[in-house]
Structure formats: structure tokens, C-alpha cells
Design a protein around this motif. Structure first.
Motif, PDB file in Angstrom:
ATOM      1  N   UNK A 292       0.871  -1.181   0.000  1.00  0.00           N
ATOM      2  CA  UNK A 292       0.000   0.000   0.000  1.00  0.00           C
ATOM      3  C   UNK A 292       0.909   1.233   0.000  1.00  0.00           C
ATOM      4  N   UNK A 293       0.557   2.219  -0.842  1.00  0.00           N
ATOM      5  CA  UNK A 293       1.479   3.347  -1.038  1.00  0.00           C
ATOM      6  C   UNK A 293       0.800   4.690  -0.826  1.00  0.00           C
ATOM      7  N   UNK A 294       1.405   5.516   0.031  1.00  0.00           N
ATOM      8  CA  UNK A 294       0.860   6.864   0.268  1.00  0.00           C
ATOM      9  C   UNK A 294       1.471   7.840  -0.728  1.00  0.00           C
ATOM     10  N   UNK A 295       0.633   8.619  -1.341  1.00  0.00           N
ATOM     11  CA  UNK A 295       1.103   9.707  -2.211  1.00  0.00           C
ATOM     12  C   UNK A 295       0.083  10.831  -2.147  1.00  0.00           C
ATOM     13  N   UNK A 296       0.332  11.892  -2.890  1.00  0.00           N
ATOM     14  CA  UNK A 296      -0.524  13.080  -2.874  1.00  0.00           C
ATOM     15  C   UNK A 296      -1.997  12.728  -3.004  1.00  0.00           C
ATOM     16  N   UNK A 297      -2.816  13.420  -2.242  1.00  0.00           N
ATOM     17  CA  UNK A 297      -4.254  13.190  -2.254  1.00  0.00           C
ATOM     18  C   UNK A 297      -4.777  13.180  -3.714  1.00  0.00           C
ATOM     19  N   UNK A 298      -5.578  12.184  -3.999  1.00  0.00           N
ATOM     20  CA  UNK A 298      -6.099  12.051  -5.367  1.00  0.00           C
ATOM     21  C   UNK A 298      -5.435  10.914  -6.130  1.00  0.00           C
ATOM     22  N   UNK A 299      -4.288  10.453  -5.640  1.00  0.00           N
ATOM     23  CA  UNK A 299      -3.574   9.384  -6.347  1.00  0.00           C
ATOM     24  C   UNK A 299      -4.411   8.110  -6.398  1.00  0.00           C
ATOM     25  N   UNK A 300      -5.089   7.790  -5.295  1.00  0.00           N
ATOM     26  CA  UNK A 300      -5.824   6.513  -5.276  1.00  0.00           C
ATOM     27  C   UNK A 300      -6.968   6.542  -6.294  1.00  0.00           C
ATOM     28  N   UNK A 301      -7.594   7.705  -6.483  1.00  0.00           N
ATOM     29  CA  UNK A 301      -8.665   7.789  -7.480  1.00  0.00           C
ATOM     30  C   UNK A 301      -8.102   7.575  -8.890  1.00  0.00           C
ATOM     31  N   UNK A 302      -6.900   8.084  -9.122  1.00  0.00           N
ATOM     32  CA  UNK A 302      -6.253   7.887 -10.428  1.00  0.00           C
ATOM     33  C   UNK A 302      -5.966   6.393 -10.626  1.00  0.00           C
ATOM     34  N   UNK A 303      -5.502   5.742  -9.555  1.00  0.00           N
ATOM     35  CA  UNK A 303      -5.173   4.308  -9.654  1.00  0.00           C
ATOM     36  C   UNK A 303      -6.428   3.476  -9.924  1.00  0.00           C
ATOM     37  N   UNK A 304      -7.530   3.859  -9.289  1.00  0.00           N
ATOM     38  CA  UNK A 304      -8.788   3.121  -9.500  1.00  0.00           C
ATOM     39  C   UNK A 304      -9.228   3.266 -10.968  1.00  0.00           C
ATOM     40  N   UNK A 305      -9.112   4.480 -11.497  1.00  0.00           N
ATOM     41  CA  UNK A 305      -9.475   4.689 -12.911  1.00  0.00           C
ATOM     42  C   UNK A 305      -8.549   3.886 -13.823  1.00  0.00           C
ATOM     43  N   UNK A 306      -7.254   3.918 -13.516  1.00  0.00           N
ATOM     44  CA  UNK A 306      -6.295   3.206 -14.372  1.00  0.00           C
ATOM     45  C   UNK A 306      -6.633   1.710 -14.403  1.00  0.00           C
ATOM     46  N   UNK A 307      -6.946   1.157 -13.245  1.00  0.00           N
ATOM     47  CA  UNK A 307      -7.298  -0.271 -13.165  1.00  0.00           C
ATOM     48  C   UNK A 307      -8.535  -0.528 -14.044  1.00  0.00           C
ATOM     49  N   UNK A 308      -9.506   0.360 -13.943  1.00  0.00           N
ATOM     50  CA  UNK A 308     -10.757   0.204 -14.697  1.00  0.00           C
ATOM     51  C   UNK A 308     -10.477   0.158 -16.196  1.00  0.00           C
ATOM     52  N   UNK A 309      -9.553   1.006 -16.649  1.00  0.00           N
ATOM     53  CA  UNK A 309      -9.284   1.081 -18.093  1.00  0.00           C
ATOM     54  C   UNK A 309      -8.118   0.189 -18.528  1.00  0.00           C
ATOM     55  N   UNK A 310      -7.591  -0.620 -17.612  1.00  0.00           N
ATOM     56  CA  UNK A 310      -6.515  -1.556 -17.967  1.00  0.00           C
ATOM     57  C   UNK A 310      -5.201  -0.864 -18.283  1.00  0.00           C
ATOM     58  N   UNK A 311      -4.960   0.263 -17.619  1.00  0.00           N
ATOM     59  CA  UNK A 311      -3.720   1.025 -17.861  1.00  0.00           C
ATOM     60  C   UNK A 311      -2.730   0.726 -16.727  1.00  0.00           C
TER      61      UNK A 311
END
Ligand code: MRU
Length: 344
Positions: free
Chosen positions: A246-265
């Protein structure tokens, strides 16, 4: 004044000063600040004049060396107790990035192992080595990352994990710079990164200056550009990684990761290996810095834009689940979340 020559932080050993680029003034003004003042150093980190996990770690190392070298005594016990106090204060400035703790522990350890005669000199040497190591570690991250980007045209990044977040090169943007050196130009979509706009002010500033094709997007546009097939990979930096990935980064990163997973990126986290904090089992144990509500309600606006009386929540970081991370790009190579156990 130009001491840094493109670096973000540095050590002026001739005048015994810590030098940094004041990032709160960017992109409209580039100013190097040179200081040996404890309060100014402390405030620089607190107010994000110096920010980005690797940069604050190295800066803390430099400041420690400057402050101890400034003291007009060679009394070992006075110097060590001062060093301990500086480290204890500094580590609280920004609690999420492990790099700060890591750097201060190195300085403290170096001080404790020194003799009264060589303590000051040792701290200076350690700080200079931290600068050099950060440059070579980030370059390695860039080299490993550039291999992964060989067949890619465009990446998306969040916040600023470029050269302004380290001494040089950065982490998430290092692969882009190394690819550029190798003659491969990669387009970057930069999330603006509310509320402090590190993406709009800093990532855009450094990439445009480096001649890299950069498109700034509002944070809420990230999944739209992914949906349109415009992004081949996501590369972000990181402040701390627990044992389970599990990785902490700037707020908003987890939402980007969720989208990336959704689009297979593929979603890559780029960081020095020292960002792993094996003392933590999972991301729920990472302390998340909370900052002033005014950064959300007032900053960047001519006048307050939210009504008085409204509550504002301002987590500076969030935790991305390891299940969303394709791999960590480190100076030791590319590590999948399932492979972390081999390094513990
Ligand atoms: O609050 P900041 O600007 O210090 O946050 C910076 C980030 O979140 C970066 O992505 C992280 O520190 C990694 S920098 C290589």
C-alpha cells in the motif's frame, strides 16, 4: 544568485548555507534562497517552499549539517544534544514522507558514531553524499522506467514527482527525462493537483522548460483522458510504502489508480527503495498529514470562494491499495507488489 545550477536543493559548504528553490513562487518567479537560520529552514518545509519526499529528506540532511557546523563549540555533548533536538523537531514538519525520517536518522546515526574531533566534518560529508546519492538513485529509476516506456507514447502523472521533488531528475518524471535523452519523446498529461496545484505550477513548469509535450488537466479529467485511450501508463511518486505494498502519495492518487485499473492502464509507483517502510504492515498505519482548511477554501482565489462556516477536509495524502499497483520502479529494479517480501 545561481548556486544550484538546475538542482532543487544544495549545500553551499563555503558559506555553510542550505540553498533551495522557493517552490511557492513558481512558476512566475524562480528564486534561490540561501540560509543558515533554523526557523527559516523549518518554515520552508512546513510551507512547501521545499517539498516532494526525496527533496525534503535531502534538505533536512543539509540543514542538520549547516546548523551543527554553525555552532561555535566542539563540545561533543552540546553538539549531540543539539543534533537530537533538531532531528526531533524536523521530523514532525511533514509526517507522511518516510524520507524525512530516513534522512534525519542517518544524520543522527552519523553524529553519534563520530568523535568530538570529526563530528562536524562527518555531518557535512553525509549531507553531500545524500545529495549525490539522490541524483544517482533517481537516474537509475529513470533508466528502469524508460525501458518500460519504450513502446509508450503518453503517460499521466499526479502532483509533482519531478526534479523539483528531488535534487535532480525526480522519480515519476525521471523515466520521461531519460527517455528524452535517449531520443524518445513521451507526452505527459499532468493532473493540476488540488488544492496546492503542484501539477499545474510545478510539473507543468519543469516539463515545459525541458521541452516535453505537456497537457495540463483538471484532476477530474483524468479518467476521461484514460477512457479516450490517450494514456498508456500512469507514473506517480510516493511518500511511504507499507510492507504489503500500500502506497501513500498526494491526495487524489488513489482515485487515479482506480481509474487506471478500470481502463486496464498500468500504474507505476516510482521511488527510492528507502521509501519502503517495512515497519508498517499496511497502508492504514501510515500517518496522513492534514493541512489547513484555508488551502481548500481560500488559496489561489482573489477572495474566499467557499461560504464561511463550511467545513473543509484537507488530507494532503491518500493511500493507494497495492492491488491497484502494477509495480514499483526503484533504483534496485522493478518490483511487483507480490515481490516485496523478497526484499524484507
Ligand atoms: O505535498 P508535497 O508537494 O510534498 O507532495 C509531494 C508528493 O506527493 C509527491 O508525489 C511525493 O512526495 C513523491 S516526490 C518524488
Amino acid at each position: 544568485m545561481c548556486f544550484l545550477k538546475g538542482a532543487t536543493v544544495g549545500y553551499d559548504t563555503v558559506n555553510n548555507k542550505a540553498v533551495f528553490v522557493d517552490q511557492t513562487l513558481l512558476p512566475s518567479q524562480y528564486r534561490e534562497v540561501s540560509t543558515d537560520d533554523y526557523t527559516e529552514m523549518f518554515e520552508a518545509v512546513k510551507t512547501l517552499k521545499v517539498r516532494g519526499a526525496p527533496a525534503i529528506g535531502v534538505f533536512a540532511g543539509i540543514c542538520t549539517a549547516v546548523l551543527i557546523n554553525k555552532i561555535e563549540t566542539d563540545d561533543y555533548y552540546i553538539l549531540i544534544s543539539k543534533l537530537e533536538r533538531i532531528c526531533a523537531d524536523f521530523v514532525q514538519c511533514r509526517p507522511t514522507a518516510v524520507n524525512l525520517k530516513w534522512a534525519l536518522e542517518k544524520m543522527l546515526d552519523g553524529g553519534r558514531k563520530s568523535t568530538p574531533q570529526n563530528l562536524k566534518k562527518n555531518l557535512k560529508t553525509l549531507a553531500l553524499k545524500m545529495i549525490e546519492d539522490d541524483i544517482s538513485v533517481c537516474r537509475k529509476i529513470g533508466e528502469y522506467g524508460a525501458e518500460l516506456l519504450a513502446d509508450k507514447n503518453a503517460i499521466l502523472t499526479h502532483c509533482n514527482a519531478g526534479r523539483l521533488a528531488a535534487v535532480k531528475y525526480g522519480t515519476a518524471l525521471a523515466p520521461v527525462y531519460i527517455a528524452q535523452e535517449q531520443g524518445h519523446s513521451i507526452k505527459v498529461y499532468a493532473d493540476e493537483t488540488r488544492p496546492l496545484l503542484q501539477g499545474a505550477r510545478l510539473t507543468a513548469f519543469e516539463l515545459v522548460n525541458a521541452g516535453i509535450d505537456t497537457t495540463l488537466i483538471c484532476d477530474n479529467t483524468a479518467s476521461a483522458v484514460m477512457a479516450k485511450g490517450l494514456v498508456d501508463a500512469v507514473l506517480v511518486g510516493c511518500d511511504r510504502v507499507a510492507k504489503n505494498g500500500d502506497a501513500a502519495n498526494k491526495i487524489g492518487t488513489s482515485a487515479v489508480a482506480i481509474s487506471a485499473k478500470h481502463y486496464g492502464i498500468p500504474f507505476y509507483v516510482c521511488m527510492p527503495f528507502s521509501t519502503f517502510d517495512f515497519s508498517l504492515n499496511d497502508g492504514s498505519q501510515i500517518i496522513i498529514e492534514e493541512r489547513a482548511a484555508e488551502e481548500v477554501t481560500d488559496f489561489w482565489y482573489k477572495e474566499r470562494m467557499a461560504p464561511e462556516g463550511v467545513h473543509a477536509l484537507n488530507f494532503a495524502f491518500d493511500v493507494t491499495s497495492s492491488s491497484l499497483i502494477t509495480a514499483f520502479i526503484t533504483e534496485k529494479g522493478i518490483i511487483k507488489p507480490t515481490e516485496i517480501k523478497n526484499y524484507i
